[in-house]
Design a protein around this motif. Structure first.
Motif, PDB file in Angstrom:
ATOM      1  N   GLN A 196       0.592  -1.052  -0.141  1.00  0.00           N
ATOM      2  CA  GLN A 196      -0.111  -0.193  -0.398  1.00  0.00           C
ATOM      3  C   GLN A 196       0.582   0.963  -0.107  1.00  0.00           C
ATOM      4  OE1 GLN A 196      -3.212   0.768  -0.171  1.00  0.00           O
ATOM      5  NE2 GLN A 196      -3.085   2.163  -0.551  1.00  0.00           N
ATOM      6  N   GLN A 197       2.115   1.217   1.118  1.00  0.00           N
ATOM      7  CA  GLN A 197       2.916   2.357   0.455  1.00  0.00           C
ATOM      8  C   GLN A 197       3.199   2.817  -0.896  1.00  0.00           C
ATOM      9  OE1 GLN A 197       5.569   1.334   4.002  1.00  0.00           O
ATOM     10  NE2 GLN A 197       4.010   1.263   5.606  1.00  0.00           N
ATOM     11  N   ARG A 198       4.148   1.487  -0.656  1.00  0.00           N
ATOM     12  CA  ARG A 198       4.853   1.921  -2.488  1.00  0.00           C
ATOM     13  C   ARG A 198       3.761   1.714  -3.395  1.00  0.00           C
ATOM     14  NH1 ARG A 198       9.497  -2.328  -1.879  1.00  0.00           N
ATOM     15  NH2 ARG A 198      10.221  -2.806  -0.098  1.00  0.00           N
ATOM     16  N   HIS A 199       2.600   1.517  -3.351  1.00  0.00           N
ATOM     17  CA  HIS A 199       1.589   2.093  -4.088  1.00  0.00           C
ATOM     18  C   HIS A 199       1.476   3.113  -4.065  1.00  0.00           C
ATOM     19  CE1 HIS A 199      -1.763   1.814  -6.659  1.00  0.00           C
ATOM     20  NE2 HIS A 199      -2.541   2.422  -6.714  1.00  0.00           N
ATOM     21  N   ILE A 200       1.306   4.015  -3.272  1.00  0.00           N
ATOM     22  CA  ILE A 200       0.890   5.335  -3.278  1.00  0.00           C
ATOM     23  C   ILE A 200       2.238   6.111  -3.728  1.00  0.00           C
ATOM     24  CG2 ILE A 200       0.552   7.765  -1.788  1.00  0.00           C
ATOM     25  CD1 ILE A 200      -0.954   5.454  -0.124  1.00  0.00           C
ATOM     26  N   PHE A 201       2.722   5.713  -3.540  1.00  0.00           N
ATOM     27  CA  PHE A 201       5.177   6.304  -4.124  1.00  0.00           C
ATOM     28  C   PHE A 201       4.617   6.410  -5.846  1.00  0.00           C
ATOM     29  CE2 PHE A 201       9.101   6.512  -5.500  1.00  0.00           C
ATOM     30  CZ  PHE A 201       9.636   7.457  -4.755  1.00  0.00           C
ATOM     31  N   MET A 202       4.242   4.974  -6.153  1.00  0.00           N
ATOM     32  CA  MET A 202       3.447   4.758  -7.939  1.00  0.00           C
ATOM     33  C   MET A 202       3.181   5.782  -7.900  1.00  0.00           C
ATOM     34  SD  MET A 202       4.511   1.122  -8.998  1.00  0.00           S
ATOM     35  CE  MET A 202       3.448   0.629  -7.777  1.00  0.00           C
ATOM     36  N   GLN A 203       2.132   5.776  -7.677  1.00  0.00           N
ATOM     37  CA  GLN A 203       0.423   7.020  -7.805  1.00  0.00           C
ATOM     38  C   GLN A 203       1.237   8.857  -7.784  1.00  0.00           C
ATOM     39  OE1 GLN A 203      -2.317   6.292  -5.424  1.00  0.00           O
ATOM     40  NE2 GLN A 203      -4.255   5.316  -7.085  1.00  0.00           N
ATOM     41  N   ASN A 204       1.724   8.579  -7.032  1.00  0.00           N
ATOM     42  CA  ASN A 204       2.533   9.761  -6.605  1.00  0.00           C
ATOM     43  C   ASN A 204       3.685  10.487  -7.960  1.00  0.00           C
ATOM     44  OD1 ASN A 204       0.902  11.085  -4.606  1.00  0.00           O
ATOM     45  ND2 ASN A 204       2.179   9.927  -3.446  1.00  0.00           N
ATOM     46  N   TYR A 205       4.729   9.539  -8.149  1.00  0.00           N
ATOM     47  CA  TYR A 205       5.369   9.400  -8.637  1.00  0.00           C
ATOM     48  C   TYR A 205       4.637  10.241 -10.766  1.00  0.00           C
ATOM     49  CZ  TYR A 205       9.033   7.994 -12.463  1.00  0.00           C
ATOM     50  OH  TYR A 205       9.492   8.058 -14.130  1.00  0.00           O
ATOM     51  N   LEU A 206       3.252   8.829 -11.095  1.00  0.00           N
ATOM     52  CA  LEU A 206       3.367   9.443 -11.899  1.00  0.00           C
ATOM     53  C   LEU A 206       2.063  10.295 -12.771  1.00  0.00           C
ATOM     54  CD1 LEU A 206       1.103   5.491 -12.802  1.00  0.00           C
ATOM     55  CD2 LEU A 206       3.046   6.703 -14.141  1.00  0.00           C
ATOM     56  N   GLU A 207       1.904  11.013 -10.955  1.00  0.00           N
ATOM     57  CA  GLU A 207       1.390  12.373 -11.082  1.00  0.00           C
ATOM     58  C   GLU A 207       2.280  13.238 -11.808  1.00  0.00           C
ATOM     59  OE1 GLU A 207      -0.780  13.178  -8.154  1.00  0.00           O
ATOM     60  OE2 GLU A 207      -0.308  15.485  -8.702  1.00  0.00           O
ATOM     61  N   GLU A 208       3.398  12.876 -11.325  1.00  0.00           N
ATOM     62  CA  GLU A 208       4.179  13.932 -11.599  1.00  0.00           C
ATOM     63  C   GLU A 208       5.214  13.820 -13.172  1.00  0.00           C
ATOM     64  OE1 GLU A 208       5.935  16.592  -9.807  1.00  0.00           O
ATOM     65  OE2 GLU A 208       7.663  17.146 -10.824  1.00  0.00           O
ATOM     66  N   PHE A 209       5.505  12.535 -13.221  1.00  0.00           N
ATOM     67  CA  PHE A 209       5.355  12.108 -14.998  1.00  0.00           C
ATOM     68  C   PHE A 209       4.429  12.507 -15.932  1.00  0.00           C
ATOM     69  CE2 PHE A 209       5.671   9.758 -18.220  1.00  0.00           C
ATOM     70  CZ  PHE A 209       7.484   9.538 -18.414  1.00  0.00           C
ATOM     71  N   PHE A 210       3.559  13.340 -15.212  1.00  0.00           N
ATOM     72  CA  PHE A 210       2.448  13.030 -16.715  1.00  0.00           C
ATOM     73  C   PHE A 210       2.298  14.557 -16.389  1.00  0.00           C
ATOM     74  CE2 PHE A 210       0.730   8.893 -16.320  1.00  0.00           C
ATOM     75  CZ  PHE A 210       0.493   8.490 -17.332  1.00  0.00           C
ATOM     76  N   ALA A 211       2.917  15.474 -15.572  1.00  0.00           N
ATOM     77  CA  ALA A 211       2.886  16.892 -15.972  1.00  0.00           C
ATOM     78  C   ALA A 211       3.726  17.457 -15.611  1.00  0.00           C
ATOM     79  CB  ALA A 211       3.131  17.297 -13.939  1.00  0.00           C
ATOM     80  N   GLU A 212       5.485  16.704 -16.155  1.00  0.00           N
ATOM     81  CA  GLU A 212       6.135  17.182 -16.415  1.00  0.00           C
ATOM     82  C   GLU A 212       6.033  16.761 -17.950  1.00  0.00           C
ATOM     83  OE1 GLU A 212       9.727  15.827 -14.507  1.00  0.00           O
ATOM     84  OE2 GLU A 212       9.228  16.421 -12.667  1.00  0.00           O
ATOM     85  N   TRP A 213       5.571  15.610 -18.601  1.00  0.00           N
ATOM     86  CA  TRP A 213       6.082  15.452 -19.906  1.00  0.00           C
ATOM     87  C   TRP A 213       5.042  16.714 -20.716  1.00  0.00           C
ATOM     88  CZ3 TRP A 213       7.417  11.034 -22.082  1.00  0.00           C
ATOM     89  CH2 TRP A 213       7.226  11.007 -23.609  1.00  0.00           C
ATOM     90  N   GLU A 214       3.620  17.323 -19.745  1.00  0.00           N
ATOM     91  CA  GLU A 214       3.285  18.084 -20.678  1.00  0.00           C
ATOM     92  C   GLU A 214       3.739  19.462 -19.682  1.00  0.00           C
ATOM     93  OE1 GLU A 214       1.175  18.013 -22.841  1.00  0.00           O
ATOM     94  OE2 GLU A 214       1.428  15.750 -22.877  1.00  0.00           O
ATOM     95  N   GLY A 215       4.625  19.785 -20.084  1.00  0.00           N
ATOM     96  CA  GLY A 215       5.927  21.102 -19.255  1.00  0.00           C
ATOM     97  C   GLY A 215       4.796  22.128 -18.431  1.00  0.00           C
ATOM     98  N   GLU A 216       4.266  20.882 -17.131  1.00  0.00           N
ATOM     99  CA  GLU A 216       3.295  21.751 -16.376  1.00  0.00           C
ATOM    100  C   GLU A 216       3.898  21.837 -14.734  1.00  0.00           C
ATOM    101  OE1 GLU A 216      -0.262  18.945 -15.957  1.00  0.00           O
ATOM    102  OE2 GLU A 216      -0.481  20.053 -18.408  1.00  0.00           O
ATOM    103  N   ARG A 217       5.371  21.352 -15.222  1.00  0.00           N
ATOM    104  CA  ARG A 217       5.842  21.065 -13.443  1.00  0.00           C
ATOM    105  C   ARG A 217       7.268  21.512 -13.724  1.00  0.00           C
ATOM    106  NH1 ARG A 217       3.208  17.157  -9.834  1.00  0.00           N
ATOM    107  NH2 ARG A 217       1.300  17.701  -9.806  1.00  0.00           N
TER     108      ARG A 217
END
Ligand code: NI
Length: 217
Positions: A196-217
């Motif tokens: 469960q802890q590791r899952h949340i870490f991956m979800q946060n990672y993906l959110e950051e990944f897609f934001a960076e992909w579109e130049g939003e962060r």
């Protein structure tokens, strides 16, 4: 040899065999699974020697690299353990675990495992998720020439065993096809909590990944 000497000797053998392997199935994967397995085993009633042997030998000969022989892992484990004078019942338990725990063998129908096998399976799955899982995912993708991400190729959510083995999609898809599903497939309570802890870490990672992909962060 007593049990702790056998564990040390098997660990040395496995370390030597896997030293420097680059696709994410190296000695340090085995080492982490071994440590995860001991952590989980501490809250379960089980034979810790079988757990440790199963963890150390679980990837000893991956069928992917042996022309698809699905029993090759068990055969190799059996050879190693018999030369060390391990009792036959224990050898049989470890061989069964090695032959039946992998993700691909459990996709189409889940195989029954003894508690020791459930622990090693959880330990192995934990190493596929969280910070370590992310690193391994991209290391593996690089080793087979997959893209990091390609927005034009959608994840294959109805993946069966044959399609899973082909594995040609971008690595980000692998999160949706496998890694984010693992937390609901854990066998033990401790495994579930850690997942469960590791899952949340991956979800946060993906959110950051897609934001960076579109130049939003
Ligand atoms: Ni493994």
């Amino acid at each position: 040899m007593d049990e702790s000497e056998i564990i040390k000797s098997v660990a040395d053998h496995v370390r030597e065999k896997f030293q420097g392997e680059g696709s994410g199935h190296d000695w340090w994967h085995i080492y982490r699974v071994w440590q995860n397995a001991k952590t989980i085993a501490a809250s379960e009633e089980c034979d810790i020697f079988v757990v440790e042997m199963g963890a150390l030998l679980h990837d000893i000969a991956d069928h992917k690299f042996h022309g698809g022989d699905e029993e090759i892992g068990g055969k190799t484990a059996e050879k190693i353990l018999s030369t060390m004078g391990v009792n036959e019942d224990i050898v049989r338990s470890v061989v069964y675990i090695v032959n039946n725990l992998s993700y691909s063998k459990n996709i189409n129908n889940k195989r029954d495992l003894p508690i020791e096998g459930e622990i090693v399976q959880d330990a192995d799955r934990l190493d596929a998720i969280g910070a370590i899982g992310i690193a391994r995912c991209f290391a593996y993708g690089g080793s087979v020439g997959n893209e990091i991400y390609n927005p034009e190729i959608k994840p294959d959510l109805a993946m069966d065993k044959e399609r899973y083995k082909k594995g040609k999609s971008p690595q980000i898809n692998h999160f949706y096809e496998k890694l984010l599903l693992l937390k609901d497939m854990m066998n033990t309570d401790t495994g579930r909590q850690l997942a469960q802890q590791r899952h949340i870490f991956m979800q946060n990672y993906l959110e950051e990944f897609f934001a960076e992909w579109e130049g939003e962060r």
